[in-house]
Enzyme design. Sequence first.
Site, PDB file in Angstrom:
ATOM      1  N   LYS A 195       0.858  -1.184   0.000  1.00 32.37           N
ATOM      2  CA  LYS A 195       0.000   0.000   0.000  1.00 32.37           C
ATOM      3  C   LYS A 195       0.890   1.227   0.000  1.00 32.37           C
ATOM      4  O   LYS A 195       1.681   1.440   0.916  1.00 32.37           O
ATOM      5  CB  LYS A 195      -0.918  -0.001   1.219  1.00 32.37           C
ATOM      6  CG  LYS A 195      -1.798   1.246   1.292  1.00 32.37           C
ATOM      7  CD  LYS A 195      -2.776   1.175   2.444  1.00 32.37           C
ATOM      8  CE  LYS A 195      -3.607   2.442   2.511  1.00 32.37           C
ATOM      9  NZ  LYS A 195      -4.594   2.380   3.592  1.00 32.37           N
ATOM     10  N   LYS A 248      -2.057  -1.465  -3.916  1.00 30.89           N
ATOM     11  CA  LYS A 248      -2.934  -0.296  -3.865  1.00 30.89           C
ATOM     12  C   LYS A 248      -2.125   0.979  -3.912  1.00 30.89           C
ATOM     13  O   LYS A 248      -1.141   1.070  -3.182  1.00 30.89           O
ATOM     14  CB  LYS A 248      -3.730  -0.353  -2.556  1.00 30.89           C
ATOM     15  CG  LYS A 248      -4.628   0.813  -2.286  1.00 30.89           C
ATOM     16  CD  LYS A 248      -5.187   0.716  -0.901  1.00 30.89           C
ATOM     17  CE  LYS A 248      -6.053   1.924  -0.641  1.00 30.89           C
ATOM     18  NZ  LYS A 248      -6.580   1.938   0.698  1.00 30.89           N
TER      19      LYS A 248
HETATM   20  C1  PBG Z   1      -7.425   3.643   5.463  1.00 26.51           C
HETATM   21  C2  PBG Z   1      -7.729   3.423   4.025  1.00 26.51           C
HETATM   22  C3  PBG Z   1      -7.537   4.328   2.972  1.00 26.51           C
HETATM   23  C4  PBG Z   1      -8.064   3.731   1.843  1.00 26.51           C
HETATM   24  C5  PBG Z   1      -8.534   2.493   2.215  1.00 26.51           C
HETATM   25  N1  PBG Z   1      -8.305   2.299   3.561  1.00 26.51           N
HETATM   26  C6  PBG Z   1      -6.987   5.699   2.969  1.00 26.51           C
HETATM   27  C7  PBG Z   1      -5.653   5.964   3.518  1.00 26.51           C
HETATM   28  O1  PBG Z   1      -4.821   5.062   3.701  1.00 26.51           O
HETATM   29  O2  PBG Z   1      -5.446   7.125   3.816  1.00 26.51           O
HETATM   30  C8  PBG Z   1      -8.105   4.374   0.482  1.00 26.51           C
HETATM   31  C9  PBG Z   1      -9.164   3.886  -0.426  1.00 26.51           C
HETATM   32  C10 PBG Z   1      -9.443   4.754  -1.578  1.00 26.51           C
HETATM   33  O3  PBG Z   1      -8.840   5.827  -1.801  1.00 26.51           O
HETATM   34  O4  PBG Z   1     -10.340   4.383  -2.343  1.00 26.51           O
HETATM   35  N2  PBG Z   1      -6.405   2.867   5.980  1.00 26.51           N
HETATM   36 ZN    ZN Z   2      -5.844   3.698   8.107  1.00 32.11          ZN
END
Ligand code: PBG
Ligand code: ZN
Length: 326
Positions: A195, A248
């Site tokens: 991520k 992601k």
């Molecule tokens: C939180 C989380 C996020 C997303 C999914 N879970 C945002 C972040 O890490 O700030 C992003 C999903 C999206 O942008 O569609 N942990």
């Molecule tokens: Zn988070």
Amino acid sequence: MLFPDYRPRRLRQNEAFRRMIRETVLSVDDFILPLFAIGGKNVKNPIDSMPGHFQLSIDYLIKTAKTAYDLGIPAVMLFGIPDKKDALATSAYAKDGIVQKATKALKDRIPDLLVITDVCLCQYMDHGHCGIVEGKSVDNDSTLDLLAGTALTHAKSGADMVAPSDMMDGRVAEIRGILDDNGYSHIPIMSYAAKYCSSYYGPFRAAAHSAPQFGDRRTYQMDPANSNEAIREATMDVEEGADIIMVKPALPYLDIIFRVSQEIDLPVAAYNVSGEFAMIKAADQMGWIDGKKVMMETLTSIKRAGADIILTYFAMEAAEILNGRR
Ligand code: PBG
Ligand code: ZN
């Protein structure tokens, strides 16, 4: 294979030939639809930067999930928007927290729809970070307990799979351990393994009220410049007991999806995130692109890169098109 002996256009001359040699075929089976659950009744708050998406109270959540299920979408991913935030994210692992209640309601009403829960603390922390903050930094090891406790309450509420998105080191092992110790060894973990610290999460953070109140997530989410590190992250999560590895965002990281799918022997999921969705919607609304066609091309590219599963806000629209083709 040289012209004029070989003419690639021979197999492109009509749709029947094109279908016959098509290498990547999108399917409704590939999709997971993300949904936002909020307290109250009769609530359907539009998310401005994500047309067609809403913060949904449980009654509406069930309706939307039923529509998705009827379209053939196998799974939803639940995100919670709690009533209260604090420094220990207590609403994240409360028995009657929003995700716990929504999961129960969904499993009760639509038992065959898979409910996957996002396991993180940022929506539940008053500071908006994904872990416990000590001073100005996010403490890894003390956060693991809270994440594992959260995952356990999700499993107890009937979640079919948990998906940790926090990016703390060691969380997959911790979650695997607590699930196994409590009779949930059958519940798989889909790990947000690679991520990235991405600016494509903007619309999601507005929707989920999860933007960090100070600093950013660079000390825990991955540096967008790194690729080998994604393989190390994914390898660790495999060893810790992950069942599905996620990359992601998706589009700016197709190379990562490709590498992970080649080098890691587990199903690969890709998260086509909120900013990727918003850009296509915005350009479509401006009349600058054909949104539906760009959507299908985009989803196909994510699958072609190697994703077995695609988390996407387009799931229902794409399912409608795919179902219409049958
Ligand atoms: C939180 C989380 C996020 C997303 C999914 N879970 C945002 C972040 O890490 O700030 C992003 C999903 C999206 O942008 O569609 N942990
Ligand atoms: Zn988070």
